[in-house]
Design a protein around this motif. Structure first.
Motif, PDB file in Angstrom:
ATOM      1  N   SER A 303     -15.072 -45.772  23.479  1.00 33.99           N
ATOM      2  CA  SER A 303     -14.191 -44.593  23.386  1.00 33.99           C
ATOM      3  C   SER A 303     -12.819 -44.839  24.005  1.00 33.99           C
ATOM      4  N   PHE A 304     -12.600 -45.994  24.612  1.00 27.24           N
ATOM      5  CA  PHE A 304     -11.340 -46.247  25.317  1.00 27.24           C
ATOM      6  C   PHE A 304     -10.158 -46.221  24.339  1.00 27.24           C
ATOM      7  N   GLY A 305      -9.087 -45.597  24.797  1.00 28.77           N
ATOM      8  CA  GLY A 305      -7.871 -45.559  23.998  1.00 28.77           C
ATOM      9  C   GLY A 305      -7.795 -44.397  23.038  1.00 28.77           C
ATOM     10  N   LYS A 306      -8.903 -43.698  22.841  1.00 31.65           N
ATOM     11  CA  LYS A 306      -8.878 -42.546  21.956  1.00 31.65           C
ATOM     12  C   LYS A 306      -8.197 -41.366  22.658  1.00 31.65           C
ATOM     13  N   LYS A 307      -7.746 -40.427  21.854  1.00 33.13           N
ATOM     14  CA  LYS A 307      -6.959 -39.325  22.415  1.00 33.13           C
ATOM     15  C   LYS A 307      -7.739 -38.533  23.456  1.00 33.13           C
ATOM     16  N   ASP A 308      -9.000 -38.249  23.153  1.00 35.61           N
ATOM     17  CA  ASP A 308      -9.807 -37.429  24.051  1.00 35.61           C
ATOM     18  C   ASP A 308     -10.948 -38.238  24.662  1.00 35.61           C
ATOM     19  N   GLU A 309     -10.650 -39.476  25.086  1.00 37.92           N
ATOM     20  CA  GLU A 309     -11.711 -40.287  25.682  1.00 37.92           C
ATOM     21  C   GLU A 309     -12.258 -39.573  26.920  1.00 37.92           C
ATOM     22  N   PRO A 310     -13.572 -39.480  27.061  1.00 36.76           N
ATOM     23  CA  PRO A 310     -14.149 -38.768  28.214  1.00 36.76           C
ATOM     24  C   PRO A 310     -13.994 -39.564  29.503  1.00 36.76           C
ATOM     25  N   ASP A 311     -13.709 -38.871  30.588  1.00 36.94           N
ATOM     26  CA  ASP A 311     -13.604 -39.529  31.890  1.00 36.94           C
ATOM     27  C   ASP A 311     -14.914 -40.221  32.257  1.00 36.94           C
ATOM     28  N   SER A 312     -16.016 -39.625  31.859  1.00 40.86           N
ATOM     29  CA  SER A 312     -17.326 -40.155  32.244  1.00 40.86           C
ATOM     30  C   SER A 312     -17.542 -41.572  31.734  1.00 40.86           C
ATOM     31  N   ASP A 313     -16.947 -41.921  30.574  1.00 42.19           N
ATOM     32  CA  ASP A 313     -17.128 -43.270  30.036  1.00 42.19           C
ATOM     33  C   ASP A 313     -16.434 -44.306  30.911  1.00 42.19           C
ATOM     34  N   ARG A 314     -15.220 -44.020  31.336  1.00 44.61           N
ATOM     35  CA  ARG A 314     -14.510 -44.971  32.209  1.00 44.61           C
ATOM     36  C   ARG A 314     -15.199 -45.070  33.574  1.00 44.61           C
ATOM     37  N   ILE A 315     -15.680 -43.953  34.070  1.00 43.83           N
ATOM     38  CA  ILE A 315     -16.380 -43.978  35.363  1.00 43.83           C
ATOM     39  C   ILE A 315     -17.656 -44.806  35.253  1.00 43.83           C
ATOM     40  N   LYS A 332      -9.407 -51.770  37.871  1.00 41.83           N
ATOM     41  CA  LYS A 332      -8.513 -51.916  36.714  1.00 41.83           C
ATOM     42  C   LYS A 332      -8.824 -50.899  35.629  1.00 41.83           C
ATOM     43  N   VAL A 333     -10.118 -50.730  35.320  1.00 42.26           N
ATOM     44  CA  VAL A 333     -10.478 -49.834  34.226  1.00 42.26           C
ATOM     45  C   VAL A 333     -10.118 -48.385  34.560  1.00 42.26           C
ATOM     46  N   LEU A 334     -10.205 -48.014  35.822  1.00 45.94           N
ATOM     47  CA  LEU A 334      -9.835 -46.651  36.220  1.00 45.94           C
ATOM     48  C   LEU A 334      -8.316 -46.476  36.246  1.00 45.94           C
ATOM     49  N   GLN A 335      -7.612 -47.479  36.710  1.00 46.77           N
ATOM     50  CA  GLN A 335      -6.149 -47.397  36.736  1.00 46.77           C
ATOM     51  C   GLN A 335      -5.581 -47.322  35.319  1.00 46.77           C
ATOM     52  N   GLN A 336      -6.181 -48.051  34.390  1.00 46.37           N
ATOM     53  CA  GLN A 336      -5.727 -47.981  32.996  1.00 46.37           C
ATOM     54  C   GLN A 336      -5.904 -46.578  32.435  1.00 46.37           C
ATOM     55  N   GLY A 337      -7.007 -45.951  32.782  1.00 48.39           N
ATOM     56  CA  GLY A 337      -7.224 -44.582  32.333  1.00 48.39           C
ATOM     57  C   GLY A 337      -6.186 -43.627  32.890  1.00 48.39           C
ATOM     58  N   LEU A 338      -5.803 -43.818  34.149  1.00 48.12           N
ATOM     59  CA  LEU A 338      -4.798 -42.956  34.765  1.00 48.12           C
ATOM     60  C   LEU A 338      -3.407 -43.224  34.195  1.00 48.12           C
ATOM     61  N   MET A 339      -3.157 -44.441  33.757  1.00 49.13           N
ATOM     62  CA  MET A 339      -1.868 -44.742  33.115  1.00 49.13           C
ATOM     63  C   MET A 339      -1.764 -44.038  31.766  1.00 49.13           C
ATOM     64  N   LEU A 340      -2.895 -43.946  31.061  1.00 50.56           N
ATOM     65  CA  LEU A 340      -2.884 -43.254  29.777  1.00 50.56           C
ATOM     66  C   LEU A 340      -2.654 -41.760  29.956  1.00 50.56           C
ATOM     67  N   ALA A 379      -6.213 -47.226  50.729  1.00 48.91           N
ATOM     68  CA  ALA A 379      -6.104 -47.155  49.272  1.00 48.91           C
ATOM     69  C   ALA A 379      -6.969 -46.022  48.726  1.00 48.91           C
ATOM     70  N   ALA A 380      -8.144 -45.834  49.317  1.00 43.63           N
ATOM     71  CA  ALA A 380      -9.022 -44.749  48.902  1.00 43.63           C
ATOM     72  C   ALA A 380      -8.351 -43.404  49.146  1.00 43.63           C
ATOM     73  N   LEU A 381      -7.696 -43.288  50.275  1.00 47.49           N
ATOM     74  CA  LEU A 381      -7.006 -42.044  50.610  1.00 47.49           C
ATOM     75  C   LEU A 381      -5.829 -41.810  49.681  1.00 47.49           C
ATOM     76  N   ALA A 382      -5.098 -42.874  49.349  1.00 46.50           N
ATOM     77  CA  ALA A 382      -3.947 -42.731  48.458  1.00 46.50           C
ATOM     78  C   ALA A 382      -4.390 -42.312  47.056  1.00 46.50           C
ATOM     79  N   ALA A 383      -5.537 -42.807  46.611  1.00 48.97           N
ATOM     80  CA  ALA A 383      -6.031 -42.462  45.272  1.00 48.97           C
ATOM     81  C   ALA A 383      -6.427 -40.994  45.194  1.00 48.97           C
ATOM     82  N   ASP A 384      -7.063 -40.483  46.254  1.00 46.48           N
ATOM     83  CA  ASP A 384      -7.503 -39.080  46.253  1.00 46.48           C
ATOM     84  C   ASP A 384      -7.583 -38.574  47.688  1.00 46.48           C
TER      85      ASP A 384
END
Length: 626
Positions: A303-315, A332-340, A379-384
């Motif tokens: 589902s990666f790259g699709k308009k409505d890719e679910p967060d659960s898939d990247r997690i 990397k996979v989570l950061q890519q999702g946040l860039m999208l 880094a954990a604190l900066a992310a959330d």
């Protein structure tokens, strides 16, 4: 004379033959006067209608039709075998039934519909919510279909009372209508506890047992395992049930069977490859764990790259990489999702937890104490900044041996001098000074932490408690801080506990009680919170509730001790099983290295004529009998 008479007759016959026929005359009349013919036909029909008694005829038509239908049905029934009738009813019932034999819906109701196209590219359809009336109509149709199928299956039972498919459907419908006891009785008649019966009924009973087990009802585990074992052999069993069975097998120290059962679940539903990878990792099978992770990544990344890719898939992909300690890939996979799409709080929380887990994995004990990589915590604190687990990691440093001594303070102060101090650094310094009863210095560092990160919930919480516990408490600022923390993290049990304690310090025990209770509902084993609640009950004039809470505390302490002992035994059993499996794998590898591979024999692990999934399913069944 006779001759003349005959001649005369012959001449007359000849004249008759020369005359035109009636048909010819009618055709000639149509050609000469077609309107007259039409008028004559109309008059004839009109006279025929007027001479008929239509009302009695019309009244007789329904009776004639019903009689014809009954005669047809009776005739069909007399000349049709009961097996054909049953097959016909079942075929029709299966066609209209909204659920499959395994109890799952054929087509789930979709509460969204596609309408129009995207304003950006003109191609992508935009999903909008279906109207409530339309959803209600769909549900009504499903209900009608279920009732009609139920009626058909009951007709089957009238012809063949022991038909298992019909009995199963009728029992399932009873269960859905709330008559679970009668449904259970019918299922048990088809699936005995000591023999193999109708597989779907065994599956239903297994699910029923697990539902009771989750409610704390004591059950016969042997019977549960019997139903699960038969259900696992049925192709229609929900893969989720196989995964639960795998967990039960592991809890019974049947690690091989647990792995085999999870393999079956994953073969039917690739989403279970994640749990399979975790199993392999626990039992020291890194090669198999890596293969399972690759399958999980392949499944979820579709589902990666699709308009409505679910967060659960990247997690899920990030969790898969963590199973084999590929932290960089997980990040990397989570950061890519946040860039999208940056507005994805679930991905931010997951990224924060990846850094937190990496921090936990890199903790090292040395002669000087615990060595912690605080950069990962930063880094954990900066992310959330709202992640409550970061505060728990900081709070755990002291129990793990990171005591608020001069060494820790000097280390953190070096970070300050080097200009590398972060909000976490200041919180740790504040905690260190708080442990040494120096509330003034602790307050300074908690304030500095909030200056660097205004949304750092742990800093707000600690500063609020520090202000409330001072010799001259500042309750107004403390309440302001703790309320702000609850706005950011409303379900944080630590913050709820703090607000309850601040209210108790202000002698507002009745107001404090709900906050303590909410904290306990989120963390039932928070013993200190329970003690504070018991004291607030007492102070509020509720001695009965106070005594009950102290009794719960004693029971929980005993339960915690028991759980710790069982966990230690489970860990020892896992280590033993992992060592056994690893030793056998090494022996098998050594044997394979000295002998040519033999395919097609009983002990062959892979059959080249089969697919990977078929081989895995076959090996799983072999594991079960080991």
């Amino acid at each position: 004379m006779v001759f003349k008479k005959k001649k005369s007759e012959l001449d007359s016959a000849a004249d008759e033959d020369k005359k035109p026929s009636k048909i010819a005359e009618a055709l000639q009349a149509v050609r000469l006067d077609p309107v007259a013919l039409v008028s004559d036909v109309w008059d004839t029909l009109d006279m025929w209608r007027d001479t008929r008694h239509w009302i009695p005829v019309l009244k007789a038509i329904p009776a004639i039709l019903i009689t014809t239908a009954v005669i047809t049905a009776v005739t069909w029934g007399n000349f049709t075998s009961s097996s054909t009738i049953v097959a016909t009813y079942i075929e029709k019932a299966e066609e209209v039934a909204p659920i499959k034999e395994d109890g799952r819906e054929k087509i789930k109701t979709d509460n969204k519909l596609n309408q129009g196209t995207s304003l950006r590219d003109g191609t992508t359809e935009v999903a909008v919510e279906k109207p409530a009336a339309e959803l209600a109509a769909e549900e009504s149709k499903k209900l009608e279909a279920a009732q009609f199928a139920d009626l058909l299956f009951r007709r089957v039972l009238q012809v063949e009372s022991k038909n298992k498919r019909a009995r199963y459907y009728v029992a399932n419908q009873m269960s859905m209508r709330g008559n679970r006891d009668q449904a259970r009785s019918m299922m048990e008649s088809m699936a005995p506890p000591d023999a193999k019966g109708y597989e779907p009924a065994h599956t239903w009973l297994a699910g029923d047992f697990l539902q009771k087990l989750s409610s704390g009802v004591a059950l016969d585990r042997e019977t549960l395992n019997h139903h699960l074992a038969i259900a696992s052999d049925w192709a229609g069993t929900n893969p989720g049930l196989l995964a639960i069975y795998s967990q039960l097998l592991e809890s019974e120290k049947r690690s091989r069977e647990a792995i085999g059962m999870m393999q079956r679940a994953a073969n039917r539903d690739p989403s279970h490859y994640l749990a399979l990878a975790s199993l392999f990792a626990r039992y020291r099978q890194p090669i198999q764990a890596k293969e399972a992770v690759e399958r999980a990544v392949q499944h979820y990344s579709a589902s990666f790259g699709k308009k409505d890719e679910p967060d659960s898939d990247r997690i899920a992909v990030a969790e898969a990489y963590l199973q084999i300690q590929k932290l960089d890939d997980s990040v990397k996979v989570l950061q890519q999702g946040l860039m999208l799409r940056p507005d994805r709080p679930a991905l931010r929380r997951a990224l924060s937890n990846v850094y937190r887990i990496a921090y936990r994995m890199q903790l090292r004990r040395s002669e000087s104490g615990i060595q912690a990589n605080l950069n990962l915590l930063n880094a954990a604190l900066a992310a959330d900044p709202t992640n409550p687990l970061i505060g728990e990691e900081v709070a755990l440093l002291q129990p793990m041996g990171v005591k608020p001594d001069d060494t820790l303070i000097q280390t953190l102060q070096k970070q300050l001098a080097a200009g590398n101090a972060t909000a976490v650094t200041h919180v740790l310094l504040g905690n260190a000074y708080y442990g040494r009863k120096d509330l003034e210095k602790a307050q300074i560092h908690w304030e500095l932490a909030l200056g660097q990160d205004p949304n750092f919930v742990l800093a707000m919480n600690n500063l609020a408690m520090g202000l409330a516990l001072k010799e001259k408490p500042n309750f107004d600022r403390a309440m302001e801080l703790v309320d702000r923390a609850l706005v950011i993290s409303k379900d944080n049990p630590e913050v709820l506990d703090s607000k309850g304690e601040i209210l108790a310090l202000m002698s507002k025990h009745l107001e404090a009680i709900p906050f303590f209770e909410n904290a306990i509902s989120l963390g039932p084993y928070r013993m200190l919170t329970r003690e504070k609640l018991a004291r607030s009950y007492e102070a509020a004039g509720l001695p009965g509730q106070s005594q009950a809470q102290w009794e719960v505390i004693e029971k929980l302490k005993a339960q915690i001790k028991k759980n710790q002992e069982e966990a230690a035994k489970m860990q020892a059993a896992q280590q033993e099983a992992a060592a056994t499996i690893a030793a056998e794998a090494e022996a098998a590898a050594a044997k394979a290295a000295t002998q040519p591979a033999e395919f097609g024999t009983e002990n062959a692990q892979q059959n080249p004529s089969k697919t990977a999934e078929e081989n895995a399913e076959e090996n799983a069944s072999k594991v079960k009998t080991d």
